[in-house]
Design a protein around this motif. Structure first.
Motif, PDB file in Angstrom:
ATOM      1  N   UNK A 120       0.843  -1.206   0.000  1.00  0.00           N
ATOM      2  CA  UNK A 120       0.000   0.000   0.000  1.00  0.00           C
ATOM      3  C   UNK A 120       0.876   1.254   0.000  1.00  0.00           C
ATOM      4  N   UNK A 121       1.949   1.234   0.812  1.00  0.00           N
ATOM      5  CA  UNK A 121       2.842   2.386   0.924  1.00  0.00           C
ATOM      6  C   UNK A 121       3.924   2.410  -0.150  1.00  0.00           C
ATOM      7  N   UNK A 122       3.979   1.380  -0.979  1.00  0.00           N
ATOM      8  CA  UNK A 122       4.981   1.320  -2.044  1.00  0.00           C
ATOM      9  C   UNK A 122       4.488   2.073  -3.269  1.00  0.00           C
ATOM     10  N   UNK A 123       5.318   2.230  -4.286  1.00  0.00           N
ATOM     11  CA  UNK A 123       4.867   2.894  -5.524  1.00  0.00           C
ATOM     12  C   UNK A 123       3.724   2.156  -6.213  1.00  0.00           C
ATOM     13  N   UNK A 124       3.500   0.892  -5.876  1.00  0.00           N
ATOM     14  CA  UNK A 124       2.442   0.137  -6.542  1.00  0.00           C
ATOM     15  C   UNK A 124       1.053   0.501  -6.024  1.00  0.00           C
ATOM     16  N   UNK A 125       0.953   1.008  -4.802  1.00  0.00           N
ATOM     17  CA  UNK A 125      -0.290   1.538  -4.290  1.00  0.00           C
ATOM     18  C   UNK A 125      -1.302   0.525  -3.795  1.00  0.00           C
ATOM     19  N   UNK A 126      -2.498   1.014  -3.429  1.00  0.00           N
ATOM     20  CA  UNK A 126      -3.534   0.163  -2.836  1.00  0.00           C
ATOM     21  C   UNK A 126      -3.992  -0.988  -3.717  1.00  0.00           C
ATOM     22  N   UNK A 127      -3.990  -0.802  -5.047  1.00  0.00           N
ATOM     23  CA  UNK A 127      -4.454  -1.889  -5.920  1.00  0.00           C
ATOM     24  C   UNK A 127      -3.585  -3.121  -5.743  1.00  0.00           C
ATOM     25  N   UNK A 128      -2.273  -2.914  -5.721  1.00  0.00           N
ATOM     26  CA  UNK A 128      -1.366  -4.047  -5.515  1.00  0.00           C
ATOM     27  C   UNK A 128      -1.571  -4.658  -4.137  1.00  0.00           C
ATOM     28  N   UNK A 129      -1.859  -3.812  -3.147  1.00  0.00           N
ATOM     29  CA  UNK A 129      -2.081  -4.327  -1.791  1.00  0.00           C
ATOM     30  C   UNK A 129      -3.290  -5.251  -1.747  1.00  0.00           C
ATOM     31  N   UNK A 130      -4.344  -4.879  -2.452  1.00  0.00           N
ATOM     32  CA  UNK A 130      -5.555  -5.696  -2.428  1.00  0.00           C
ATOM     33  C   UNK A 130      -5.357  -7.029  -3.138  1.00  0.00           C
ATOM     34  N   UNK A 131      -4.382  -7.105  -4.038  1.00  0.00           N
ATOM     35  CA  UNK A 131      -4.120  -8.369  -4.728  1.00  0.00           C
ATOM     36  C   UNK A 131      -3.594  -9.436  -3.780  1.00  0.00           C
ATOM     37  N   UNK A 132      -3.065  -9.002  -2.628  1.00  0.00           N
ATOM     38  CA  UNK A 132      -2.590  -9.971  -1.634  1.00  0.00           C
ATOM     39  C   UNK A 132      -3.740 -10.865  -1.177  1.00  0.00           C
ATOM     40  N   UNK A 133      -4.965 -10.331  -1.227  1.00  0.00           N
ATOM     41  CA  UNK A 133      -6.114 -11.094  -0.755  1.00  0.00           C
ATOM     42  C   UNK A 133      -6.461 -12.264  -1.668  1.00  0.00           C
ATOM     43  N   UNK A 134      -6.000 -12.222  -2.933  1.00  0.00           N
ATOM     44  CA  UNK A 134      -6.336 -13.298  -3.861  1.00  0.00           C
ATOM     45  C   UNK A 134      -5.774 -14.645  -3.419  1.00  0.00           C
ATOM     46  N   UNK A 135      -4.455 -14.764  -3.110  1.00  0.00           N
ATOM     47  CA  UNK A 135      -3.983 -16.072  -2.625  1.00  0.00           C
ATOM     48  C   UNK A 135      -4.612 -16.479  -1.299  1.00  0.00           C
ATOM     49  N   UNK A 136      -4.973 -15.478  -0.451  1.00  0.00           N
ATOM     50  CA  UNK A 136      -5.662 -15.809   0.786  1.00  0.00           C
ATOM     51  C   UNK A 136      -7.010 -16.452   0.478  1.00  0.00           C
ATOM     52  N   UNK A 137      -7.704 -15.901  -0.511  1.00  0.00           N
ATOM     53  CA  UNK A 137      -8.997 -16.450  -0.894  1.00  0.00           C
ATOM     54  C   UNK A 137      -8.836 -17.882  -1.389  1.00  0.00           C
ATOM     55  N   UNK A 138      -7.817 -18.122  -2.216  1.00  0.00           N
ATOM     56  CA  UNK A 138      -7.596 -19.462  -2.757  1.00  0.00           C
ATOM     57  C   UNK A 138      -7.287 -20.443  -1.634  1.00  0.00           C
ATOM     58  N   UNK A 139      -6.419 -20.046  -0.697  1.00  0.00           N
ATOM     59  CA  UNK A 139      -6.078 -20.948   0.414  1.00  0.00           C
ATOM     60  C   UNK A 139      -7.301 -21.236   1.272  1.00  0.00           C
ATOM     61  N   UNK A 140      -8.134 -20.227   1.500  1.00  0.00           N
ATOM     62  CA  UNK A 140      -9.366 -20.453   2.268  1.00  0.00           C
ATOM     63  C   UNK A 140     -10.314 -21.391   1.528  1.00  0.00           C
ATOM     64  N   UNK A 141     -10.364 -21.243   0.216  1.00  0.00           N
ATOM     65  CA  UNK A 141     -11.235 -22.118  -0.564  1.00  0.00           C
ATOM     66  C   UNK A 141     -10.780 -23.570  -0.436  1.00  0.00           C
ATOM     67  N   UNK A 142      -9.465 -23.788  -0.517  1.00  0.00           N
ATOM     68  CA  UNK A 142      -8.941 -25.149  -0.362  1.00  0.00           C
ATOM     69  C   UNK A 142      -9.260 -25.682   1.030  1.00  0.00           C
ATOM     70  N   UNK A 143      -9.060 -24.840   2.043  1.00  0.00           N
ATOM     71  CA  UNK A 143      -9.363 -25.267   3.410  1.00  0.00           C
ATOM     72  C   UNK A 143     -10.849 -25.571   3.573  1.00  0.00           C
ATOM     73  N   UNK A 144     -11.706 -24.730   2.969  1.00  0.00           N
ATOM     74  CA  UNK A 144     -13.149 -24.948   3.077  1.00  0.00           C
ATOM     75  C   UNK A 144     -13.547 -26.264   2.430  1.00  0.00           C
ATOM     76  N   UNK A 145     -12.927 -26.584   1.288  1.00  0.00           N
ATOM     77  CA  UNK A 145     -13.233 -27.855   0.640  1.00  0.00           C
ATOM     78  C   UNK A 145     -12.839 -29.027   1.526  1.00  0.00           C
TER      79      UNK A 145
END
Length: 446
Positions: free
Chosen positions: A202-227
């Motif tokens: 978020x504080x890097x030159x890449x900004x908030x959009x890049x920060x929110x992309x961190x949530x994508x692998x979290x979502x995938x890992x949660x999906x695997x755990x949920x299955x």
């Protein structure tokens, strides 16, 4: 719970008041409101998704807020998501207030610790590895506040009038907190690492959009755990259905299956087996008598002595059980335990008369657990034996009927943890005559 004890309501009100006090010194001019709003929206959406699909909680965004914002501003982030979230139980309003206040205090405390240790400058400058130090201190504080408040509400939500005994606080109250922090620390630590990655990006030159992309692998890992969680839930439902069917058909041994599963698990753990194998042994103990579904009910409930032919029919239940579970792949070696749990080391057992090491290890575990529970359970024709007497009988038969290694493991486990099986109301109210008829003693050995 529909009715919340007054003391629990007072506790919630105090926590909510504390949360409001955390929000009062809000630095209005220096607060990046767009960041607060964006994180609050992302958290609210993620919380809805996590609870609906994964039965979890969306902590990474809250911890990222603690790493990015002033404490009072960070404490605002969980409010919309907590207030709008659907409460699973009533009273919904009180539960939403409780959740909002709890998360507000936890985020505020984590942000205070993070900023006090210079975490804001470390995040802005992407100063690694020093940025891990304040974050590593803030995450346990976040977890500690959550678990401390959770333990408090659990202790106070137990209804009923206060007990006069001084030992009251040593029971349910102490158990409300026991192990809660340690169980929560590891998953919240993973969420904290994701939150720190979000804050740095978020504080890097890449900004908030890049920060929110961190949530994508979290979502995938949660999906695997949920299955995986759903698969385990399906396994438990399958086993529960089979056990209930056996209990309905043969009420004589109701509750026996669960207790044998518990004893089998104790033996397996004492032998140092891996957790996955311990779970399989528990399944084996629970399902060891499932083959009784294939035995005529009139034989299972017969009052008089069994004829040799009737006994041979009953002794087919291990083979019936093995056939019933043959296609259930997750049971693994539990299927062999179901087939061979009536074999004896000296070869006098059934169905195949196996001897010694020919009997699978899992079957030798279940055989000891089965015999132990049979002796320590109250039946319609006799009282339960004391645990010590049952242990002596197992040790006497070790080497001929039972594997001495399994008997010794059970004895060690009992000495370490004791034996605390669940007792049903039916067991407690059963009338027990002083002496068993010979015909029923014969039936008990089936």
């Amino acid at each position: 719970m529909e009715a919340v004890p007054p003391r629990a309501r007072v506790y919630v009100a105090c926590v909510a008041l504390g949360a409001l006090l955390c929000l009062l010194p809000l630095p209005i001019l220096r607060t990046p409101w767009w960041a607060v709003a964006l994180l609050a929206v992302v958290y609210a959406g993620g919380e809805q998704l996590a609870r609906r699909r994964f039965a979890g909680t969306f902590y990474p965004v809250l911890l990222a807020a603690a790493f990015l914002l002033p404490p009072a501003a960070a404490a605002l982030v969980p409010l919309p998501g907590a207030v709008l979230a659907r409460a699973e139980q009533r009273p919904e309003g009180l539960r939403r207030i409780w959740r909002a206040a709890q998360l507000t205090l936890a985020v505020w405390a984590a942000a205070r610790v993070h900023w006090a240790l210079g975490g804001r400058d470390a995040v802005v400058g992407s100063d690694f590895p020093y940025a891990l130090v304040p974050a590593g201190a803030a995450v346990p504080v976040f977890c500690l506040v959550l678990t401390a408040l959770d333990g408090g509400i659990r202790a106070l939500a137990v209804g009923g009038p206060p007990a006069p005994s001084r030992q009251r606080g040593r029971g349910p109250v102490r158990r409300a907190w026991r192990g809660l922090f340690l169980r929560s620390l590891a998953p919240i630590g993973v969420h904290g690492l994701a939150g720190l990655m979000m804050a740095v990006l978020w504080r890097s030159p890449y900004g908030p959009v890049a920060a929110l992309l961190v949530l994508l692998p979290m979502y995938v890992s949660w999906w695997v755990y949920a299955q995986s969680h759903q698969e385990r839930a399906a396994h438990r439902a399958t086993i529960r259905a089979l056990v209930q069917a056996v209990d309905i058909k043969d009420g004589y041994t109701r509750g026996h299956s669960e207790r044998v599963g518990q004893a089998s698990m104790m033996i397996a753990r004492e032998l140092g087996m891996e957790d996955e194998r311990v779970e399989v042994l528990r399944f084996a103990g629970i399902l060891h008598d499932v083959g009784k579904l294939g035995v005529p009910t009139r034989l299972l409930r017969k009052d008089g002595p069994l004829t040799p032919e009737e006994r041979r029919v009953i002794e087919l239940h291990p083979e019936y059980g093995h056939e019933m579970v043959r296609g259930i792949s997750f049971l693994g070696e539990a299927r062999a335990a179901i087939l061979h749990h009536h074999e004896r080391l000296d070869g006098s057992g059934y169905p195949y008369g196996l001897m010694g090491s020919q009997i699978p290890e899992c079957a030798r575990v279940v055989a000891v657990a089965d015999a132990f529970d049979a002796m320590t359970s109250t039946r319609s024709y006799r009282r339960a034996r004391p645990v010590g007497a049952a242990v002596e009988e197992l040790q006497r038969c070790a080497g001929a009927q039972f594997d001495p290694r399994m008997v010794a493991a059970l004895v060690r486990a009992l000495g370490r943890y004791g034996w605390h099986p669940a007792v049903t109301a039916e067991d407690e109210s059963r009338v027990v005559p002083p002496a068993p008829p010979a015909s029923e003693r014969q039936e008990a050995r089936r």
